[in-house]
Design a protein around this motif. Structure first.
Motif, PDB file in Angstrom:
ATOM      1  N   ALA A   1     -10.742 -13.555 -12.006  1.00 45.06           N
ATOM      2  CA  ALA A   1     -12.159 -13.040 -12.704  1.00 45.06           C
ATOM      3  C   ALA A   1     -13.082 -12.337 -11.596  1.00 45.06           C
ATOM      4  N   ASN A   2     -14.131 -12.007 -12.116  1.00 48.94           N
ATOM      5  CA  ASN A   2     -15.229 -11.378 -11.811  1.00 48.94           C
ATOM      6  C   ASN A   2     -14.974 -11.205 -10.275  1.00 48.94           C
ATOM      7  N   ASN A   3     -14.357  -9.738 -10.229  1.00 49.79           N
ATOM      8  CA  ASN A   3     -13.624  -9.118  -8.589  1.00 49.79           C
ATOM      9  C   ASN A   3     -13.936  -7.894  -8.410  1.00 49.79           C
ATOM     10  N   ILE A   4     -14.625  -7.701  -7.742  1.00 45.43           N
ATOM     11  CA  ILE A   4     -13.962  -5.926  -7.345  1.00 45.43           C
ATOM     12  C   ILE A   4     -13.377  -4.530  -7.356  1.00 45.43           C
ATOM     13  N   ALA A   5     -12.560  -6.096  -6.962  1.00 39.20           N
ATOM     14  CA  ALA A   5     -10.542  -5.634  -6.914  1.00 39.20           C
ATOM     15  C   ALA A   5     -10.243  -5.575  -8.313  1.00 39.20           C
ATOM     16  N   SER A   6     -10.125  -6.525  -8.873  1.00 36.11           N
ATOM     17  CA  SER A   6      -9.509  -6.328 -10.105  1.00 36.11           C
ATOM     18  C   SER A   6     -10.364  -5.251 -11.077  1.00 36.11           C
ATOM     19  N   ALA A   7     -11.404  -4.808 -11.166  1.00 38.67           N
ATOM     20  CA  ALA A   7     -12.429  -3.872 -12.002  1.00 38.67           C
ATOM     21  C   ALA A   7     -11.671  -3.036 -11.505  1.00 38.67           C
ATOM     22  N   ARG A   8     -11.541  -2.546 -10.177  1.00 34.95           N
ATOM     23  CA  ARG A   8     -10.697  -1.070  -9.861  1.00 34.95           C
ATOM     24  C   ARG A   8      -9.592  -0.849 -10.033  1.00 34.95           C
ATOM     25  N   LYS A   9      -8.568  -2.068 -10.132  1.00 35.37           N
ATOM     26  CA  LYS A   9      -7.504  -2.278 -10.462  1.00 35.37           C
ATOM     27  C   LYS A   9      -7.204  -1.615 -11.851  1.00 35.37           C
ATOM     28  N   ILE A  10      -7.818  -2.670 -13.061  1.00 33.98           N
ATOM     29  CA  ILE A  10      -8.349  -1.826 -14.369  1.00 33.98           C
ATOM     30  C   ILE A  10      -8.480  -1.044 -14.612  1.00 33.98           C
ATOM     31  N   ALA A  11      -9.572   0.051 -13.839  1.00 34.88           N
ATOM     32  CA  ALA A  11      -9.847   1.471 -14.110  1.00 34.88           C
ATOM     33  C   ALA A  11      -8.327   2.470 -13.867  1.00 34.88           C
ATOM     34  N   ALA A  12      -8.078   2.197 -12.814  1.00 36.98           N
ATOM     35  CA  ALA A  12      -7.031   3.003 -12.037  1.00 36.98           C
ATOM     36  C   ALA A  12      -5.825   2.981 -13.133  1.00 36.98           C
ATOM     37  N   HIS A  13      -5.701   1.427 -14.030  1.00 38.53           N
ATOM     38  CA  HIS A  13      -4.755   1.789 -14.416  1.00 38.53           C
ATOM     39  C   HIS A  13      -4.548   2.154 -15.915  1.00 38.53           C
ATOM     40  N   LEU A  14      -6.270   2.157 -16.408  1.00 39.08           N
ATOM     41  CA  LEU A  14      -7.038   3.061 -17.788  1.00 39.08           C
ATOM     42  C   LEU A  14      -6.324   4.760 -16.882  1.00 39.08           C
ATOM     43  N   GLU A  15      -6.929   5.339 -16.115  1.00 35.45           N
ATOM     44  CA  GLU A  15      -6.326   6.446 -15.493  1.00 35.45           C
ATOM     45  C   GLU A  15      -5.483   6.844 -16.100  1.00 35.45           C
ATOM     46  N   ALA A  16      -4.359   6.096 -15.472  1.00 34.00           N
ATOM     47  CA  ALA A  16      -3.120   6.415 -15.040  1.00 34.00           C
ATOM     48  C   ALA A  16      -2.050   6.224 -16.508  1.00 34.00           C
ATOM     49  N   ILE A  17      -2.881   5.570 -17.518  1.00 30.90           N
ATOM     50  CA  ILE A  17      -2.486   5.519 -18.906  1.00 30.90           C
ATOM     51  C   ILE A  17      -2.771   6.955 -19.137  1.00 30.90           C
ATOM     52  N   ALA A  18      -3.697   7.393 -18.997  1.00 31.46           N
ATOM     53  CA  ALA A  18      -4.885   8.860 -19.582  1.00 31.46           C
ATOM     54  C   ALA A  18      -4.052   9.459 -19.062  1.00 31.46           C
ATOM     55  N   ASN A  19      -3.418   9.475 -17.532  1.00 36.18           N
ATOM     56  CA  ASN A  19      -3.265  10.769 -17.150  1.00 36.18           C
ATOM     57  C   ASN A  19      -0.815  10.649 -17.657  1.00 36.18           C
ATOM     58  N   GLY A  20      -0.507  10.302 -17.785  1.00 42.27           N
ATOM     59  CA  GLY A  20       0.839   9.812 -18.510  1.00 42.27           C
ATOM     60  C   GLY A  20       1.202   9.413 -16.904  1.00 42.27           C
ATOM     61  N   THR A  21       0.511   8.980 -15.869  1.00 42.53           N
ATOM     62  CA  THR A  21       1.128   8.361 -14.396  1.00 42.53           C
ATOM     63  C   THR A  21       1.492   6.885 -14.466  1.00 42.53           C
ATOM     64  N   LEU A  22       1.903   6.502 -15.500  1.00 44.33           N
ATOM     65  CA  LEU A  22       1.493   4.550 -14.762  1.00 44.33           C
ATOM     66  C   LEU A  22       3.187   4.654 -15.317  1.00 44.33           C
ATOM     67  N   ASP A  23       3.323   3.697 -13.694  1.00 46.08           N
ATOM     68  CA  ASP A  23       4.944   3.785 -13.519  1.00 46.08           C
ATOM     69  C   ASP A  23       4.749   2.226 -14.033  1.00 46.08           C
ATOM     70  N   THR A  24       5.812   2.552 -14.956  1.00 46.72           N
ATOM     71  CA  THR A  24       6.420   1.228 -15.546  1.00 46.72           C
ATOM     72  C   THR A  24       8.285   0.801 -14.943  1.00 46.72           C
ATOM     73  N   ALA A  25       8.219  -0.438 -15.055  1.00 42.68           N
ATOM     74  CA  ALA A  25       9.187  -1.783 -14.287  1.00 42.68           C
ATOM     75  C   ALA A  25       9.986  -0.894 -14.700  1.00 42.68           C
ATOM     76  N   ASP A  26      11.266  -0.896 -14.583  1.00 42.28           N
ATOM     77  CA  ASP A  26      13.459  -0.448 -14.858  1.00 42.28           C
ATOM     78  C   ASP A  26      13.240  -1.486 -15.417  1.00 42.28           C
ATOM     79  N   ILE A  27      13.868  -1.973 -16.210  1.00 43.91           N
ATOM     80  CA  ILE A  27      14.043  -3.136 -17.168  1.00 43.91           C
ATOM     81  C   ILE A  27      15.969  -2.944 -16.688  1.00 43.91           C
ATOM     82  N   PRO A  28      16.285  -3.940 -16.270  1.00 46.45           N
ATOM     83  CA  PRO A  28      17.983  -3.490 -16.743  1.00 46.45           C
ATOM     84  C   PRO A  28      18.482  -3.723 -18.037  1.00 46.45           C
TER      85      PRO A  28
END
Length: 103
Positions: free
Chosen positions: A66-93
């Motif tokens: 919580a309350n961490n600039i690196a966390s905000a950057r990770k969330i922003a990157a995650h949002l952009e990856a979802i919106a752009n269709g580039t989010l890598d998801t784990a392959d579940i066996p």
């Protein structure tokens, strides 16, 4: 398309890593003016923030410091990856493989 979070939205996102609540962010594609909406639900517990992201028909979650600039950057990157269709998801066996490994 190349959706991105604007700088002022990122500043809000940084503050939201220390708050519990529901927040909406709009990501824009500057090349054609397209927009997409993301809804974040944040919950602070001790020193961590659990973030649930809803965008379109997808739901993703992250748990970060919580309350961490690196966390905000990770969330922003995650949002952009979802919106752009580039989010890598784990392959579940497959379940059979999980059961065979457990035996």
């Amino acid at each position: 398309m190349s959706y991105a979070l604007r700088h002022n939205a990122f500043a809000c996102l940084k503050a939201q890593t220390n708050l519990s609540g529901h927040f909406t962010h709009i990501l824009r594609d500057e090349s054609n003016g397209a927009r997409t909406k993301a809804t974040l639900q944040t919950e602070i517990y001790l020193d961590q923030v659990n973030v649930k992201i809803r965008m379109g028909s997808t739901v993703n979650s992250l748990t970060l410091p919580a309350n961490n600039i690196a966390s905000a950057r990770k969330i922003a990157a995650h949002l952009e990856a979802i919106a752009n269709g580039t989010l890598d998801t784990a392959d579940i066996p497959a379940t059979e493989h999980l059961l065979a490994d457990a035996a």
